[in-house]
Each structure stands twice: as structure tokens, then as C-alpha cells.
Design a protein around this motif. Structure first.
Motif, PDB file in Angstrom:
ATOM      1  N   LEU A 109      42.638  25.020  31.619  1.00 51.58           N
ATOM      2  CA  LEU A 109      41.544  26.074  31.960  1.00 51.58           C
ATOM      3  C   LEU A 109      41.528  26.742  33.330  1.00 51.58           C
ATOM      4  O   LEU A 109      41.318  27.592  33.552  1.00 51.58           O
ATOM      5  N   LEU A 110      41.736  25.466  34.397  1.00 50.61           N
ATOM      6  CA  LEU A 110      41.956  25.883  35.527  1.00 50.61           C
ATOM      7  C   LEU A 110      43.114  26.797  35.978  1.00 50.61           C
ATOM      8  O   LEU A 110      43.053  27.967  36.568  1.00 50.61           O
ATOM      9  N   ARG A 111      44.287  26.548  35.215  1.00 54.40           N
ATOM     10  CA  ARG A 111      45.441  27.467  35.547  1.00 54.40           C
ATOM     11  C   ARG A 111      45.313  28.723  34.572  1.00 54.40           C
ATOM     12  O   ARG A 111      45.848  29.795  35.229  1.00 54.40           O
ATOM     13  N   SER A 112      44.730  28.968  33.712  1.00 56.74           N
ATOM     14  CA  SER A 112      44.514  30.306  33.216  1.00 56.74           C
ATOM     15  C   SER A 112      43.144  31.311  33.475  1.00 56.74           C
ATOM     16  O   SER A 112      43.289  32.303  33.404  1.00 56.74           O
ATOM     17  N   PHE A 113      42.466  30.430  33.947  1.00 57.43           N
ATOM     18  CA  PHE A 113      41.119  31.125  34.457  1.00 57.43           C
ATOM     19  C   PHE A 113      41.245  32.042  35.644  1.00 57.43           C
ATOM     20  O   PHE A 113      40.780  33.206  35.629  1.00 57.43           O
ATOM     21  N   LEU A 114      42.044  31.611  36.767  1.00 61.46           N
ATOM     22  CA  LEU A 114      42.158  32.540  37.969  1.00 61.46           C
ATOM     23  C   LEU A 114      42.914  33.680  37.533  1.00 61.46           C
ATOM     24  O   LEU A 114      42.709  34.784  38.020  1.00 61.46           O
ATOM     25  N   ARG A 135      39.112  41.567  37.221  1.00 60.47           N
ATOM     26  CA  ARG A 135      38.656  42.224  38.491  1.00 60.47           C
ATOM     27  C   ARG A 135      39.155  43.529  38.853  1.00 60.47           C
ATOM     28  O   ARG A 135      38.382  44.518  39.285  1.00 60.47           O
ATOM     29  N   ALA A 136      40.437  43.350  38.687  1.00 58.84           N
ATOM     30  CA  ALA A 136      41.104  44.669  38.799  1.00 58.84           C
ATOM     31  C   ALA A 136      40.825  45.678  37.875  1.00 58.84           C
ATOM     32  O   ALA A 136      40.782  46.830  38.502  1.00 58.84           O
ATOM     33  N   GLN A 137      40.570  45.551  36.678  1.00 56.78           N
ATOM     34  CA  GLN A 137      39.986  46.432  35.777  1.00 56.78           C
ATOM     35  C   GLN A 137      38.442  46.737  35.973  1.00 56.78           C
ATOM     36  O   GLN A 137      37.939  47.613  35.268  1.00 56.78           O
ATOM     37  N   MET A 164      34.383  39.424  32.584  1.00 55.39           N
ATOM     38  CA  MET A 164      34.375  38.474  33.767  1.00 55.39           C
ATOM     39  C   MET A 164      33.223  37.523  33.162  1.00 55.39           C
ATOM     40  O   MET A 164      33.390  36.223  33.456  1.00 55.39           O
ATOM     41  N   ALA A 165      32.045  37.927  32.969  1.00 49.96           N
ATOM     42  CA  ALA A 165      30.900  37.245  32.282  1.00 49.96           C
ATOM     43  C   ALA A 165      31.453  36.274  31.488  1.00 49.96           C
ATOM     44  O   ALA A 165      30.996  34.983  31.190  1.00 49.96           O
ATOM     45  N   TRP A 166      32.041  37.091  30.335  1.00 47.50           N
ATOM     46  CA  TRP A 166      32.310  36.103  28.992  1.00 47.50           C
ATOM     47  C   TRP A 166      33.501  35.165  29.542  1.00 47.50           C
ATOM     48  O   TRP A 166      33.635  33.894  29.028  1.00 47.50           O
TER      49      TRP A 166
END
Length: 172
Positions: A22-27, A34-36, A42-44
Motif C-alpha cells: 500500500l505504501l509503495r503504490s500509494f505515493l 495530482r499531476a492530472q 485522489m479522494a478514492w
């Protein structure tokens, strides 16, 4: 170590692996979203992270409860002796189901992120090629197989025993 202890260890290992994944794929997902400028996605993604963290906490805090829910009820309680072949097969199938789930979850999060990014009208035209469609189908099949091995280990155990010996070990 009895069968519940084996599944409890697997449950805690799954919690650790799920947390790391989760931590590896979340960031990277959040950076791409954020770029989009897609606040809904982002909320999902944040909701998926919170749900994953809650699952990690439950698996870590209540591993024996999880093990008792996953394993079939035994006809009579047994002492903590060495596991028989039937019990070892059931435990092994459940642990293999956890492992299959572990390998499928990162792929599933990748395909969900791709889907969220490509469904936006401003993202331009994106055609799902055969590789992407095959990857999505492969991930879905892997998730189905994992759930079957985790929750249907008793039926799968009977199938393996029937194929191997031509009969159920319980009926012999």
C-alpha cells in the motif's frame, strides 16, 4: 503449532506485505493523480489507502479470529499434535490463497489507477490494447483464484484428494 497458529502467522505476514505494498503504490498513484488535477480520484485513492490500513490493522490485531473464520470447523477438537495430511493440505491451500492475493493486489491497484486516469475526458484518447486487456483479465482471475483458495480450501482440498487418490480421505 496447530492449524490456527499457522494461518495466524500467514495472516500477520499478509498484513505486513499489504502495508508495504500500500505504501509503495500509494505515493506514485497520488503523484500521478495530482499531476492530472483529479481530486475525485485522489479522494478514492485515499479511501482505498484507509481501507487497506484498516484491513492491515485487523489482520495484525486479530490473527486467530481470522484463522478461525477461514478454516473449516472440526468435528472434534484435537490436541496440538503434528498435523495430518488433510489438515496440512487445508492450511497450505489457505496460505497459497493469501500469497496469490498478495501478488494480485498490486496489479489490481495499478489497473484501477490506469482506469481512473483514462476515464477523464481531458486525458485524451486512450485505446486499451490486447496487453492491457489481458493484464486486467489475468489480475481478475488471480483475485478470483485467491478468494477461492482462501475461503474454499475445504472444497479444493476434497478435489485434490479425489484427483490424487480417487476418493475422499474423510470417507475412507
Amino acid at each position: 503449532m496447530n492449524r490456527e497458529d499457522c494461518i495466524a502467522v500467514g495472516s500477520r505476514l499478509f498484513a505486513i506485505f499489504l502495508l508495504i505494498t500500500l505504501l509503495r503504490s500509494f505515493l506514485p498513484s497520488m503523484a500521478a493523480l495530482r499531476a492530472q488535477h483529479d481530486t475525485t480520484a485522489m479522494a478514492w485513492s485515499l479511501a482505498v489507502l484507509v481501507l487497506g490500513l484498516l484491513i492491515c490493522a485487523a489482520l495484525w490485531r486479530f490473527p486467530l479470529t481470522v484463522a478461525r473464520k477461514l478454516l473449516p470447523v472440526m468435528k472434534e477438537p484435537r490436541a496440538d499434535h503434528a498435523m495430518g495430511a488433510s489438515t496440512a493440505l487445508s492450511v497450505g491451500l489457505t496460505l497459497l490463497g493469501f500469497w496469490t492475493l498478495l501478488t494480485a493486489l498490486p496489479d489490481a491497484s495499478y489497473w484501477v489507477t490506469i482506469f481512473l486516469l483514462t476515464r477523464r475526458e481531458a486525458s485524451g484518447y486512450f485505446a486499451w490494447g490486447p496487453e492491457q486487456v489481458g493484464g486486467v483479465i489475468s489480475t481478475l482471475l488471480q483475485l478470483v483464484l485467491a478468494v477461492w483458495m482462501i475461503f474454499g480450501s475445504t472444497g479444493l482440498q476434497r478435489l485434490v484428494t479425489r484427483v490424487r487418490y480417487g476418493r475422499d480421505l474423510d470417507s475412507a
